[in-house]
Scaffold this motif. Sequence first.
Motif, PDB file in Angstrom:
ATOM      1  N   HIS A 131      49.008  41.865  70.040  1.00  0.00           N
ATOM      2  CA  HIS A 131      50.456  41.981  70.177  1.00  0.00           C
ATOM      3  C   HIS A 131      51.191  41.111  69.164  1.00  0.00           C
ATOM      4  CE1 HIS A 131      49.442  43.255  74.505  1.00  0.00           C
ATOM      5  NE2 HIS A 131      49.510  44.302  73.714  1.00  0.00           N
ATOM      6  N   LEU A 132      50.625  39.954  68.838  1.00  0.00           N
ATOM      7  CA  LEU A 132      51.219  39.106  67.806  1.00  0.00           C
ATOM      8  C   LEU A 132      51.210  39.830  66.473  1.00  0.00           C
ATOM      9  CD1 LEU A 132      52.251  36.354  66.643  1.00  0.00           C
ATOM     10  CD2 LEU A 132      49.831  35.807  66.278  1.00  0.00           C
ATOM     11  N   TRP A 133      50.067  40.399  66.091  1.00  0.00           N
ATOM     12  CA  TRP A 133      49.969  41.074  64.799  1.00  0.00           C
ATOM     13  C   TRP A 133      50.849  42.319  64.739  1.00  0.00           C
ATOM     14  CZ3 TRP A 133      48.618  38.514  60.809  1.00  0.00           C
ATOM     15  CH2 TRP A 133      47.681  37.489  60.904  1.00  0.00           C
ATOM     16  N   LEU A 134      50.936  43.067  65.831  1.00  0.00           N
ATOM     17  CA  LEU A 134      51.827  44.233  65.852  1.00  0.00           C
ATOM     18  C   LEU A 134      53.286  43.807  65.730  1.00  0.00           C
ATOM     19  CD1 LEU A 134      50.130  46.471  68.572  1.00  0.00           C
ATOM     20  CD2 LEU A 134      50.159  46.821  66.085  1.00  0.00           C
ATOM     21  N   LEU A 193      58.162  43.326  62.445  1.00  0.00           N
ATOM     22  CA  LEU A 193      59.181  42.458  61.871  1.00  0.00           C
ATOM     23  C   LEU A 193      59.194  42.571  60.351  1.00  0.00           C
ATOM     24  CD1 LEU A 193      61.290  40.387  62.832  1.00  0.00           C
ATOM     25  CD2 LEU A 193      59.574  38.618  62.464  1.00  0.00           C
ATOM     26  N   SER A 194      58.035  42.655  59.733  1.00  0.00           N
ATOM     27  CA  SER A 194      57.948  42.818  58.279  1.00  0.00           C
ATOM     28  C   SER A 194      58.552  44.143  57.836  1.00  0.00           C
ATOM     29  CB  SER A 194      56.495  42.730  57.814  1.00  0.00           C
ATOM     30  OG  SER A 194      55.968  41.477  58.103  1.00  0.00           O
ATOM     31  N   ALA A 251      68.493  37.764  61.097  1.00  0.00           N
ATOM     32  CA  ALA A 251      67.539  36.704  60.767  1.00  0.00           C
ATOM     33  C   ALA A 251      67.469  35.662  61.882  1.00  0.00           C
ATOM     34  CB  ALA A 251      67.924  36.051  59.442  1.00  0.00           C
ATOM     35  N   LEU A 252      68.608  35.299  62.457  1.00  0.00           N
ATOM     36  CA  LEU A 252      68.605  34.332  63.562  1.00  0.00           C
ATOM     37  C   LEU A 252      67.881  34.882  64.788  1.00  0.00           C
ATOM     38  CD1 LEU A 252      72.219  32.882  63.385  1.00  0.00           C
ATOM     39  CD2 LEU A 252      70.074  31.703  62.858  1.00  0.00           C
ATOM     40  N   VAL A 253      68.148  36.133  65.121  1.00  0.00           N
ATOM     41  CA  VAL A 253      67.479  36.759  66.271  1.00  0.00           C
ATOM     42  C   VAL A 253      65.978  36.871  65.987  1.00  0.00           C
ATOM     43  CG1 VAL A 253      67.289  38.881  67.628  1.00  0.00           C
ATOM     44  CG2 VAL A 253      69.532  37.963  67.061  1.00  0.00           C
ATOM     45  N   ALA A 254      65.617  37.201  64.751  1.00  0.00           N
ATOM     46  CA  ALA A 254      64.204  37.333  64.390  1.00  0.00           C
ATOM     47  C   ALA A 254      63.472  35.997  64.496  1.00  0.00           C
ATOM     48  CB  ALA A 254      64.070  37.901  62.974  1.00  0.00           C
ATOM     49  N   VAL A 255      64.134  34.915  64.126  1.00  0.00           N
ATOM     50  CA  VAL A 255      63.516  33.582  64.254  1.00  0.00           C
ATOM     51  C   VAL A 255      63.266  33.268  65.722  1.00  0.00           C
ATOM     52  CG1 VAL A 255      63.976  31.108  63.992  1.00  0.00           C
ATOM     53  CG2 VAL A 255      64.349  32.647  62.081  1.00  0.00           C
ATOM     54  N   TRP A 256      64.246  33.561  66.587  1.00  0.00           N
ATOM     55  CA  TRP A 256      64.080  33.332  68.030  1.00  0.00           C
ATOM     56  C   TRP A 256      62.892  34.140  68.558  1.00  0.00           C
ATOM     57  CZ3 TRP A 256      66.522  30.139  71.501  1.00  0.00           C
ATOM     58  CH2 TRP A 256      66.222  30.352  72.848  1.00  0.00           C
ATOM     59  N   MET A 257      62.831  35.423  68.190  1.00  0.00           N
ATOM     60  CA  MET A 257      61.742  36.278  68.677  1.00  0.00           C
ATOM     61  C   MET A 257      60.390  35.780  68.181  1.00  0.00           C
ATOM     62  SD  MET A 257      63.316  40.167  68.520  1.00  0.00           S
ATOM     63  CE  MET A 257      63.350  40.228  66.752  1.00  0.00           C
ATOM     64  N   LYS A 258      60.316  35.381  66.929  1.00  0.00           N
ATOM     65  CA  LYS A 258      59.054  34.891  66.376  1.00  0.00           C
ATOM     66  C   LYS A 258      58.607  33.620  67.095  1.00  0.00           C
ATOM     67  CE  LYS A 258      56.854  33.613  62.052  1.00  0.00           C
ATOM     68  NZ  LYS A 258      57.055  33.336  60.629  1.00  0.00           N
ATOM     69  N   LEU A 259      59.540  32.707  67.348  1.00  0.00           N
ATOM     70  CA  LEU A 259      59.203  31.494  68.091  1.00  0.00           C
ATOM     71  C   LEU A 259      58.716  31.824  69.494  1.00  0.00           C
ATOM     72  CD1 LEU A 259      62.044  29.027  67.075  1.00  0.00           C
ATOM     73  CD2 LEU A 259      59.616  28.840  66.523  1.00  0.00           C
ATOM     74  N   LEU A 315      48.532  26.840  58.028  1.00  0.00           N
ATOM     75  CA  LEU A 315      47.162  27.361  58.079  1.00  0.00           C
ATOM     76  C   LEU A 315      46.581  27.211  59.484  1.00  0.00           C
ATOM     77  CD1 LEU A 315      44.975  28.595  56.280  1.00  0.00           C
ATOM     78  CD2 LEU A 315      44.189  26.268  55.806  1.00  0.00           C
ATOM     79  N   TRP A 316      46.837  26.091  60.127  1.00  0.00           N
ATOM     80  CA  TRP A 316      46.350  25.847  61.494  1.00  0.00           C
ATOM     81  C   TRP A 316      46.934  26.882  62.450  1.00  0.00           C
ATOM     82  CZ3 TRP A 316      45.121  20.380  63.396  1.00  0.00           C
ATOM     83  CH2 TRP A 316      44.694  20.402  64.721  1.00  0.00           C
ATOM     84  N   ILE A 317      48.252  27.111  62.361  1.00  0.00           N
ATOM     85  CA  ILE A 317      48.889  28.109  63.225  1.00  0.00           C
ATOM     86  C   ILE A 317      48.306  29.488  62.977  1.00  0.00           C
ATOM     87  CG2 ILE A 317      51.061  29.308  63.713  1.00  0.00           C
ATOM     88  CD1 ILE A 317      52.485  26.631  63.280  1.00  0.00           C
ATOM     89  N   LEU A 318      48.116  29.847  61.702  1.00  0.00           N
ATOM     90  CA  LEU A 318      47.549  31.154  61.370  1.00  0.00           C
ATOM     91  C   LEU A 318      46.162  31.325  61.981  1.00  0.00           C
ATOM     92  CD1 LEU A 318      47.605  33.826  59.727  1.00  0.00           C
ATOM     93  CD2 LEU A 318      46.535  32.524  57.872  1.00  0.00           C
ATOM     94  N   ILE A 319      45.312  30.332  61.837  1.00  0.00           N
ATOM     95  CA  ILE A 319      43.944  30.443  62.344  1.00  0.00           C
ATOM     96  C   ILE A 319      43.917  30.448  63.869  1.00  0.00           C
ATOM     97  CG2 ILE A 319      41.727  29.247  62.501  1.00  0.00           C
ATOM     98  CD1 ILE A 319      42.200  28.366  59.562  1.00  0.00           C
TER      99      ILE A 319
END
Length: 140
Positions: A18-21, A26-27, A74-82, A110-114
């Motif tokens: 779900h994170l990757w989707l 978003l991209s 962009a602000l809404v997208a930052v909230w959703m990503k967080l 890198l830590w967050i990505l992994i």
Amino acid sequence: MSLAQFLFSFQGRVRRLHLWLFLLALSVAYGGLFWQFGHFHVDHGGGWMNGSHYAWYGPGFYFVSHNPAFGLFALVAVWMKLAVLVKRWHDHDKSGWWMLIGLIPFIGGLWILIECGFLDGTQGPNRFGPSPKGLMREAY
């Protein structure tokens, strides 16, 4: 979990899939907005010394400052990503405050990505809720 809870709530857990989707969607949304509205004004008359917005602030500043709808998106997208990433940390039985590790240059991202993007979460329920995969921990 409803779509609104998935995108805006900081409660619960989410799967890697779900994170990757979410990041893919978003991209695509960002790409579509840049394609539709991304005509930048570039002043080629002397660079940053003569006050060119493009050279001094970069194209992103000009785009957001001249398209308020994109700034709001962009602000809404930052909230959703967080919200989604905090729920991903919850899946690892860690507090959402672990997001602050991203403030460490290079290593934090890198830590967050992994950890959030590639490592599997806690099997079964944890203190943040039931498994998003619907798995139960085996009794020993």
